[in-house]
Enzyme design. Structure first.
Site, PDB file in Angstrom:
ATOM      1  N   LYS A  18       0.864  -1.191   0.000  1.00  0.00           N
ATOM      2  CA  LYS A  18       0.000   0.000   0.000  1.00  0.00           C
ATOM      3  C   LYS A  18       0.896   1.235   0.000  1.00  0.00           C
ATOM      4  O   LYS A  18       1.677   1.429   0.922  1.00  0.00           O
ATOM      5  CB  LYS A  18      -0.897   0.004   1.246  1.00  0.00           C
ATOM      6  CG  LYS A  18      -1.630   1.341   1.495  1.00  0.00           C
ATOM      7  CD  LYS A  18      -2.506   1.301   2.755  1.00  0.00           C
ATOM      8  CE  LYS A  18      -3.056   2.684   3.106  1.00  0.00           C
ATOM      9  NZ  LYS A  18      -3.893   2.692   4.334  1.00  0.00           N
ATOM     10  N   ASP A  45      -2.564  10.300   3.476  1.00  0.00           N
ATOM     11  CA  ASP A  45      -3.955   9.885   3.690  1.00  0.00           C
ATOM     12  C   ASP A  45      -4.686  10.925   4.543  1.00  0.00           C
ATOM     13  O   ASP A  45      -4.597  10.902   5.769  1.00  0.00           O
ATOM     14  CB  ASP A  45      -3.975   8.508   4.375  1.00  0.00           C
ATOM     15  CG  ASP A  45      -5.402   8.005   4.627  1.00  0.00           C
ATOM     16  OD1 ASP A  45      -6.351   8.592   4.057  1.00  0.00           O
ATOM     17  OD2 ASP A  45      -5.548   7.015   5.375  1.00  0.00           O
ATOM     18  N   LYS A  66     -10.052  13.065   7.973  1.00  0.00           N
ATOM     19  CA  LYS A  66      -9.540  12.744   9.312  1.00  0.00           C
ATOM     20  C   LYS A  66      -9.498  14.016  10.152  1.00  0.00           C
ATOM     21  O   LYS A  66      -9.364  15.109   9.609  1.00  0.00           O
ATOM     22  CB  LYS A  66      -8.110  12.178   9.206  1.00  0.00           C
ATOM     23  CG  LYS A  66      -8.009  10.776   8.671  1.00  0.00           C
ATOM     24  CD  LYS A  66      -6.549  10.332   8.630  1.00  0.00           C
ATOM     25  CE  LYS A  66      -6.399   8.925   8.074  1.00  0.00           C
ATOM     26  NZ  LYS A  66      -6.999   7.884   8.915  1.00  0.00           N
ATOM     27  N   ASP A  89       1.786   6.570   5.401  1.00  0.00           N
ATOM     28  CA  ASP A  89       0.772   5.625   4.936  1.00  0.00           C
ATOM     29  C   ASP A  89       1.187   4.871   3.659  1.00  0.00           C
ATOM     30  O   ASP A  89       0.425   4.080   3.116  1.00  0.00           O
ATOM     31  CB  ASP A  89      -0.568   6.346   4.740  1.00  0.00           C
ATOM     32  CG  ASP A  89      -1.756   5.422   4.979  1.00  0.00           C
ATOM     33  OD1 ASP A  89      -1.588   4.397   5.664  1.00  0.00           O
ATOM     34  OD2 ASP A  89      -2.846   5.726   4.448  1.00  0.00           O
ATOM     35  N   ASP A 124     -12.065   6.987   3.902  1.00  0.00           N
ATOM     36  CA  ASP A 124     -10.834   6.816   4.678  1.00  0.00           C
ATOM     37  C   ASP A 124     -10.407   5.344   4.749  1.00  0.00           C
ATOM     38  O   ASP A 124      -9.303   5.038   5.191  1.00  0.00           O
ATOM     39  CB  ASP A 124     -11.029   7.393   6.092  1.00  0.00           C
ATOM     40  CG  ASP A 124      -9.719   7.626   6.818  1.00  0.00           C
ATOM     41  OD1 ASP A 124      -8.658   7.565   6.167  1.00  0.00           O
ATOM     42  OD2 ASP A 124      -9.764   7.874   8.040  1.00  0.00           O
ATOM     43  N   GLU A 169      -9.295   3.546   2.481  1.00  0.00           N
ATOM     44  CA  GLU A 169      -8.826   3.614   1.089  1.00  0.00           C
ATOM     45  C   GLU A 169      -7.765   2.570   0.760  1.00  0.00           C
ATOM     46  O   GLU A 169      -7.614   2.196  -0.399  1.00  0.00           O
ATOM     47  CB  GLU A 169      -8.301   5.020   0.788  1.00  0.00           C
ATOM     48  CG  GLU A 169      -6.834   5.287   1.177  1.00  0.00           C
ATOM     49  CD  GLU A 169      -6.558   5.215   2.674  1.00  0.00           C
ATOM     50  OE1 GLU A 169      -7.517   5.283   3.463  1.00  0.00           O
ATOM     51  OE2 GLU A 169      -5.384   5.059   3.047  1.00  0.00           O
ATOM     52  N   ARG A 173      -7.502  -0.608   1.334  1.00  0.00           N
ATOM     53  CA  ARG A 173      -8.032  -1.854   0.764  1.00  0.00           C
ATOM     54  C   ARG A 173      -8.501  -1.646  -0.678  1.00  0.00           C
ATOM     55  O   ARG A 173      -8.449  -2.567  -1.489  1.00  0.00           O
ATOM     56  CB  ARG A 173      -9.155  -2.396   1.661  1.00  0.00           C
ATOM     57  CG  ARG A 173     -10.344  -1.497   1.805  1.00  0.00           C
ATOM     58  CD  ARG A 173     -11.194  -1.781   3.034  1.00  0.00           C
ATOM     59  NE  ARG A 173     -10.601  -1.266   4.280  1.00  0.00           N
ATOM     60  CZ  ARG A 173     -11.138  -1.421   5.481  1.00  0.00           C
ATOM     61  NH1 ARG A 173     -12.280  -2.066   5.637  1.00  0.00           N
ATOM     62  NH2 ARG A 173     -10.540  -0.919   6.543  1.00  0.00           N
TER      63      ARG A 173
HETATM   64  N1  BES Z   1      -3.997   4.705   6.988  1.00  0.00           N
HETATM   65  C1  BES Z   1      -5.074   4.438   7.847  1.00  0.00           C
HETATM   66  C2  BES Z   1      -4.728   3.482   8.981  1.00  0.00           C
HETATM   67  C3  BES Z   1      -3.702   3.963   9.972  1.00  0.00           C
HETATM   68  C4  BES Z   1      -4.082   4.517  11.172  1.00  0.00           C
HETATM   69  C5  BES Z   1      -2.353   3.789   9.723  1.00  0.00           C
HETATM   70  C6  BES Z   1      -3.136   4.934  12.086  1.00  0.00           C
HETATM   71  C7  BES Z   1      -1.407   4.205  10.644  1.00  0.00           C
HETATM   72  C8  BES Z   1      -1.799   4.770  11.828  1.00  0.00           C
HETATM   73  C9  BES Z   1      -6.230   3.832   7.061  1.00  0.00           C
HETATM   74  O1  BES Z   1      -6.326   4.238   5.740  1.00  0.00           O
HETATM   75  C10 BES Z   1      -7.479   4.263   7.739  1.00  0.00           C
HETATM   76  O2  BES Z   1      -7.767   5.418   7.723  1.00  0.00           O
HETATM   77  N2  BES Z   1      -8.202   3.303   8.292  1.00  0.00           N
HETATM   78  C11 BES Z   1      -9.412   3.573   8.960  1.00  0.00           C
HETATM   79  C12 BES Z   1     -10.433   2.555   8.524  1.00  0.00           C
HETATM   80  C13 BES Z   1     -11.827   2.862   8.955  1.00  0.00           C
HETATM   81  C14 BES Z   1     -12.340   4.072   8.227  1.00  0.00           C
HETATM   82  C15 BES Z   1     -12.672   1.665   8.687  1.00  0.00           C
HETATM   83  C16 BES Z   1      -9.158   3.492  10.459  1.00  0.00           C
HETATM   84  O3  BES Z   1      -8.363   2.644  10.870  1.00  0.00           O
HETATM   85  O4  BES Z   1      -9.713   4.290  11.195  1.00  0.00           O
HETATM   86 ZN    ZN Z   2      -4.588   4.872   4.863  1.00  0.00          ZN
HETATM   87 MN    MN Z   3      -7.460   6.029   5.537  1.00  0.00          MN
END
Ligand code: BES
Ligand code: ZN
Ligand code: MN
Length: 489
Positions: free
Chosen positions: A253, A258, A265, A276, A335, A337, A339
């Site tokens: 990824k 992000d 966010k 990210d 968010d 994204e 996947r």
């Molecule tokens: N890049 C983030 C996950 C992340 C969080 C990486 C903290 C490193 C540190 C990912 O794209 C994300 O935003 N995931 C969301 C998913 C949710 C919207 C289902 C999350 O983990 O809140």
């Molecule tokens: Zn992300």
């Molecule tokens: Mn995200």
């Protein structure tokens, strides 16, 4: 680019210890035995080494620890580091000793009298890995760090053993630099250019541009990047060192930043999302290591490079996109994204390369940090033997990895009213539903591991082999996984 410090191996010369400049290190066993170099230094310092080895502090130190004496009388060195290490230390102890020496070394030059230490090469790896600093954006820090000279009884032998380890250190540094770099520098264009430059090492590099991705049907990946000024790209890196065997595929990824997109966010901590692209960074670092050490294996690395921005052209919550596989996805949360990027790259990897196995790496979910903290990456797999091979390699490299479950019931959380699936499964088991989403894009015949590295790619305090910040987690484990399971004799 941050390059590891220069480390050279020379024949032991106890006569040179007196005038060695910078920092000097000698080894003493836990029960207080001195080798020839330590004895020499003990004489020069009028018994300081023996006094240290008889002290209470020495008793408390554990193997691999270092006790330092500043400005020792009788030596030109500005500090004398005494390493507590058995005659035959484990790999872990030798690497730890190297890492502890790196902390003592700082920017000075260092001479390490390792004598007949059988794990001198591992000590050099620990030293190289821990002596990392990301200083590209510090205007004052232009001075370069001094090198290390390791005195051993068989320099050629140790140097030969250390060469592939130096390749590992370079791969780890490449990953750390990528993860550390801010998003205004490491754009998708810049990232792709750094990967293209690895063509010089003998890797075959292809860059798929947006028109190519469109033609392949990667609408899911493209939708993530459509709100950004930086064009989305997929970079394919092939290392062909293993004859005509099917390759192992590594998929990363690479979200260079992000913001969350329209599902924006919160401001606090958003700057962390420069990391990210950590999964893509690890894939790049492993490919670099394989090329540098001319691995006898076929490995293909694929990274999806995009930026997730809010914009008039950005995708919206509620949009439905079609993946390259043909399945439709309802984007409930922009968010989630990662996947959406991975599913298309993973499908492409299998479609084009029919890999023997596929490992994807992603800073995929915050939920994995809640579950495992910063000590272990989450390991998800459809194949026990494949997963166990990786877990073994990770353990040998002291990189935390913990198996997580998959299952039908979790998959149900992805049911959409209007499309084949939705991109989020609600709060319960957030890391597992993310993995279930990816699993829908894994062919039955492909052994697959998903590594959720959100908690381990970058950390806020020092670790054994890295200062705080980017760790390069996974480069060592994957390099060993390949060495142990996929390399020809
Ligand atoms: N890049 C983030 C996950 C992340 C969080 C990486 C903290 C490193 C540190 C990912 O794209 C994300 O935003 N995931 C969301 C998913 C949710 C919207 C289902 C999350 O983990 O809140
Ligand atoms: Zn992300
Ligand atoms: Mn995200």
């Amino acid at each position: 680019m941050t390059t590891p410090i220069e480390i050279s191996f020379i024949e032991t010369d106890t006569g040179a210890l007196e005038n060695a400049t910078g920092k000097l290190a000698v080894i003493v066993t836990p029960d207080g035995k001195l080798d020839a170099a330590a004895r020499r230094v003990n004489r020069l310092t009028r018994g300081a080494v023996v006094r240290l080895a008889e002290s209470e502090g020495w008793d408390k130190a554990t193997p691999g620890d270092v006790v330092t004496l500043a400005f020792p009388a009788g030596l030109a060195a500005e500090a004398l580091a005494v390493v507590k290490l058995a005659r035959r230390p484990s790999v872990a102890e030798a690497r730890k000793a190297g890492a502890e020496l790196a902390k003592v070394k700082g920017d000075a030059v260092m001479t390490v009298a390792a004598g007949a230490l059988p794990k001198a090469a591992d000590l050099s790896l620990g030293l190289a890995l821990r002596a990392y600093a990301f200083t590209d954006h510090k205007t004052e820090a232009a001075k370069s760090a001094g090198g290390a000279t390791i005195m051993v009884s068989k320099p050629e032998e140790v140097a030969a053993e250390a060469a592939p380890m130096a390749a590992v250190a370079e791969g780890v540094f490449f990953t750390r630099d990528l993860v550390s770099e801010p998003a205004n520098v490491l754009t998708t264009e810049d990232f792709a250019a750094r990967l293209a430059a690895m063509g010089e090492l003998g890797l075959e590099i292809e860059i798929l541009e947006e028109a190519d991705l469109e033609a392949l049907g990667m609408r899911s990946l493209l939708a993530v990047g459509q709100g950004s000024e930086s064009p989305s790209k997929v970079v394919v890196m092939q290392w062909k060192g293993g004859g005509d065997e099917a390759p192992l595929a590594l998929v990363g990824k690479g979200v260079v930043f992000d913001t969350g997109g329209i599902s924006l966010k919160p401001a606090a901590g958003m700057e962390d999302m420069t990391m990210d692209m950590g999964g893509a960074g690890v894939v790049a670092g492993v490919m670099r290591t394989l090329a540098l050490r001319k691995a006898k294996a076929n490995v293909v690395g694929l990274v999806g490079l995009v930026e997730n921005m809010p914009d008039g052209r950005a995708q919206r919550p509620g949009d439905v996109v079609k993946s390259m596989k043909g399945d439709t996805i309802e984007v409930i949360n922009t968010d989630a994204e990662g996947r959406l990027v991975l599913c298309d790259v993973m499908w492409y990897a299998q479609d084009r390369f029919q890999p023997r196995g596929m490992v994807d790496l992603a800073t995929l979910t915050g939920a994995i940090i809640i579950g495992l903290g910063h000590e272990n990456a989450g390991v998800f797999s459809n194949d026990d033997a494949f997963a166990n091979g990786f877990l073994k390699a990770a353990e040998a490299e002291a990189e935390g990895a913990w198996r997580m479950p998959l299952g039908e019931a979790y998959d149900k959380q992805l049911k959409s009213n209007i499309a084949d699936m939705k991109n989020v499964g609600g709060r319960p088991a957030g890391s597992i539903t993310a993995a279930q989403f990816l699993k829908r894009f894994v062919k039955d015949e492909t052994p697959w591991i998903h590594l959720d590295i959100a908690g381990v790619a970058s950390v806020t305090s020092d670790t054994a082999f890295a200062p705080k910040g980017a760790t390069g987690w996974g480069v060592r484990a994957l390099d060993r996984f390949i060495r142990d399971g996929y390399e020809q004799a």
